[in-house]
Design an enzyme around this catalytic site. Structure first.
Site, short mmCIF file in Angstrom:
data_model
loop_
_atom_site.label_atom_id
_atom_site.label_comp_id
_atom_site.label_asym_id
_atom_site.label_seq_id
_atom_site.Cartn_x
_atom_site.Cartn_y
_atom_site.Cartn_z
N ASP A 457 -29.72 -23.56 20.47
CA ASP A 457 -30.55 -22.96 19.74
C ASP A 457 -30.94 -23.56 18.47
OD1 ASP A 457 -29.60 -20.94 21.54
OD2 ASP A 457 -28.17 -19.74 20.26
N HIS A 461 -31.94 -21.62 14.75
CA HIS A 461 -31.39 -21.58 13.74
C HIS A 461 -32.02 -22.07 12.51
CE1 HIS A 461 -27.03 -21.90 15.67
NE2 HIS A 461 -28.02 -20.79 16.21
N ASP A 531 -31.75 -22.00 29.70
CA ASP A 531 -32.28 -20.45 29.24
C ASP A 531 -33.16 -20.08 28.05
OD1 ASP A 531 -30.30 -18.83 27.55
OD2 ASP A 531 -28.99 -19.72 29.11
N GLU A 533 -33.06 -16.79 25.33
CA GLU A 533 -32.80 -15.47 25.50
C GLU A 533 -33.86 -14.42 24.30
OE1 GLU A 533 -28.85 -12.75 24.36
OE2 GLU A 533 -29.12 -14.43 23.27
N GLU A 537 -37.59 -15.33 18.41
CA GLU A 537 -36.99 -16.59 17.44
C GLU A 537 -37.67 -17.89 17.98
OE1 GLU A 537 -32.84 -15.01 15.77
OE2 GLU A 537 -32.93 -15.37 17.93
N TYR A 614 -31.72 -1.11 23.92
CA TYR A 614 -32.38 -1.43 22.72
C TYR A 614 -32.03 -3.01 22.10
CZ TYR A 614 -27.73 -0.08 20.52
OH TYR A 614 -26.33 0.08 20.23
#
Length: 706
Positions: A457, A461, A531, A533, A537, A614
């Protein structure tokens, strides 16, 4: 303009101490380049090393067990996909491609008691694998594993070729072929493969025999090239596979170089294929659907009509050429710091809207960003400083209120100083093993801070931190001094270094120029590959990159970010954002409107943190910024809202409420604005990465002013 000019090629910021990584790669014997951490071949050097790597359309798996030794080749047809958990449900939650179906295993008689796998040349699109026997001897098989490769190619040196299959062989047939040897191999599942052999010496022979239903053997040691490829089934093949494969057999791609240019609202990029073998021939490389949508006419002319299914991205077609030329038009040059309408309307702020925004800003500016961002997570602290930066931006550029701006900017600078001086709870270090910037949080617990230390990530970040710094630089250019600039540039180089000439960081660690989007998974072994998600972002990082380029007057950085956003838009709207008319994804999942977590081998309409509808939707919306409507079109937002969100929006009340409504503003900013302005829109409906100030300003600026 060449947009792949290095950000910087000098040593890293000394504020980041150097430290080795606690989990070094396995089998990497030498490497001329920084080791890639988020690419398709990661399973070859992580963990057991026996999970697949997806080059598309093929996957390869290193085997060194009791039954098989060597490199296994797999390809799964659409008809073999597994849907679940209830395959009859509409829509299904997920589908995956079954593992362990090893059509042909490249091996050697000398591997009978085991084989070794060594790796080198870890690059953006490729890695080189070398197989050798565990016993003494100098024989090797060198296999370049390249994204999109048309053949799986292995160069044998002084080994006796053997080929196995877990599916089992049905028959082999030798076919006349002028440049070397060719065999047609049929498996018991009915699939047909070709095997080509090219001895280095013209006096050498290659005789392949069916020793058993699980093994093909040769009788003598061999030095030369062997290539394996699959014959497509008739449902995707509208050409003549023999002719097409024969024309390129003998040449193979060893690596891919990337170049890119931008002029105004048009960007172009090129994949150039370095080759070996019969280099006078055109290599065969498989293109994904989003490639084909962007190919220039000079590349379209080389389409062969030979198609194989990818795992999750539709049918790939082979092109026989040494260069791909791709064109992206309508780059988001008009997008900057402030909201713009994506569905018509005006971005003029009415007196009523300004009054509501001012009231919210007067409250939000009092937020204690300095202490609230003093956390053990770069991700969460990044969300908080970015949120507060938005409040400051609105105070200055929309309200024109110097008092509010100065109050907020002073606190925001103080909060960011903790990070630019690297004095947060878990400081960052420069990892000398993989050559990247990582948190120290994971040295004792790998999953700390969402796995940042293990390269999970980073673009998520860093994007929030870079955004906050860009806003500070916009509002106070005097802040753009050396230490602050070097901090941001280090984060940019870590996640998105554009050039191999910067030897301190991997080239484009997160973004994958072949699939057109980023991979969030770092150096963790995974049976389904890397992957991602949160697609939103992903583009938030590129948006922040562009804004940093704007405050630095760096046109190369701005144009590179614009091009990458255009490539990402193409990819996301081809594979991940779905409507009932989408053709690339199978009909069984189209009703989800977003694939969910996209792996290399499966898609799963889920999140890692919640099963709520959601959350499955909202994770692809957060954070809503001026760039969101470029990638999530008003038409898509409308269809997604009507089908998935409208039925549930009044059934819950939490921080995801605001996230979903902010996304809806792309299509219907007036309704979104009225929702945010209502007294019933309370603080519990606002995420810690957002504010009422920003929600009101966004919706009004998108055309929602009353």
């Amino acid at each position: 303009m060449d947009v792949l000019v290095p950000i910087y090629t000098g040593p890293i910021n000394p504020v980041f101490p150097s430290r080795a990584h606690p989990s070094p790669p396995l089998g990497l014997t030498s490497n001329l380049f920084p080791i890639q951490t988020n690419k398709f071949y990661g399973n070859l050097y992580i963990g057991t090393r026996h999970n697949p790597s997806w080059s598309h359309p093929y996957s390869v798996t290193w085997l060194n067990g009791s039954s098989y030794y060597g490199l296994a080749i797999s390809h799964i047809d659409d008809s073999q996909r597994v849907f679940g958990p209830d395959p009859e449900s509409v829509p299904c939650q997920y589908y995956f491609n079954p593992a362990g179906l090893y059509s042909i295993i490249i091996s050697a008689r000398e591997f009978a008691s085991g084989n070794l796998l060594s790796l080198d040349q870890s690059r953006h699109f490729s890695i080189q694998a070398t197989l050798s026997a565990t016993t003494s001897g100098s024989g090797t098989i060198i296999l370049p594993i390249v994204a999109g490769m048309g053949f799986v190619s292995g160069y044998y040196t002084n080994l006796t070729p053997v080929f196995n299959s877990s599916i089992l062989f049905s028959s082999i047939t030798k076919i006349n072929f002028s440049r070397g040897y060719k065999y047609r191999i049929q498996l018991t599942d009915g699939k047909i493969w070709f095997l080509y052999a090219f001895p280095t010496s013209s006096s050498s022979t290659f005789n392949l025999t069916l020793a058993s239903n699980s093994q093909l053997t040769t009788s003598t040691k061999f030095t030369g090239l062997i290539q394996i490829c699959k014959v497509p089934n008739e449902s995707v093949n509208n050409s003549y596979p023999d002719t097409i494969y024969d024309a390129s057999a003998g040449v193979y791609t060893t690596s891919i170089s990337l170049s890119a240019q931008v002029s105004g609202t048009t960007g172009e990029y090129w994949f150039r294929f370095a080759t070996a073998g019969y280099t006078n021939l055109n290599p065969l490389m498989f293109a994904l659907p989003h490639h084909m949508q962007s190919f220039g006419s000079d590349t379209q002319a080389y389409k062969t009509g030979l198609g194989l299914a990818s795992t999750t991205m539709g049918i790939m077609f082979a092109y026989a050429t040494k260069t791909w030329h791709l064109i992206e038009k309508n780059l988001p040059t008009q997008v900057g710091f402030l909201p713009i309408p994506w569905n018509g309307g005006s971005n003029t702020y009415s007196p009523t809207a300004l009054a509501a925004i001012r009231a919210a800003c007067a409250t939000d500016i009092n937020f204690d960003v300095v202490n609230a961002s003093n956390l053990d997570s770069m991700y969460t602290s990044g969300k908080i400083v970015a949120m507060y930066a938005q409040v400051c931006l609105v105070a200055s550029r929309i309200l024109g209120d110097s008092t509010l701006t100065n109050t907020g900017l002073t606190k925001l600078k103080q909060a960011m100083a903790r990070f630019t001086t690297n004095t947060q709870m878990y400081p960052l270090v420069y990892d000398t093993t993989y050559k990247g910037i990582i948190s120290t949080a994971g040295y004792s617990s790998p999953l700390a801070d969402y796995g940042n230390t293990y390269y999970n990530d980073h673009h998520f970040h860093w994007g929030y931190h870079i955004y906050a710094c860009a806003v500070i630089g916009l509002l106070d250019p005097s802040w753009l001094v050396n230490d602050n600039i070097r901090y941001v540039n280090a984060l940019l180089r870590d996640s998105a270094n554009p050039s191999e000439s910067d030897t301190y960081f991997a080239m484009f660690r997160n973004f994958d120029w072949f699939v057109g989007h980023s991979w969030a998974t770092g150096i963790f072994e995974s049976g389904d590959g890397k992957d991602e998600e949160s697609t939103s972002e992903d583009f938030n990082f590129l948006y922040a990159t562009k804004l940093w380029g704007m405050v630095r007057n760096d046109t190369v950085l701005i144009n590179r970010a614009n091009l990458m956003l255009a490539v990402l838009k193409n990819s996301l709207n081809t594979y991940i954002y779905m409507t009932p008319t989408t053709s690339v994804q199978p009909s069984q999942i189209l009703g989800n409107y977003v694939t969910g977590i996209t792996f290399m081998n499966k898609v799963d309409y889920a999140t890692y943190f919640s099963a709520e509808e959601y959350c499955k939707q909202g994770i692809h919306m957060i954070p809503t910024t001026p760039i969101s409507g470029y990638l999530r079109s008003p038409s898509y937002v409308q269809q997604d809202w009507n089908a998935k969100i409208a039925p549930i929006i009044n059934t819950f009340s939490n921080n995801w409420t605001g996230i979903l409504w902010s996304n809806y503003a792309i299509y219907d900013p007036k309704t979104a604005y009225n929702t945010f302005a209502a007294s019933t829109f309370t603080a519990d409906k606002i995420d810690n990465g957002a504010s009422k100030t920003w929600y009101l300003a966004m919706a009004a600026g998108m055309g929602g002013s009353p």
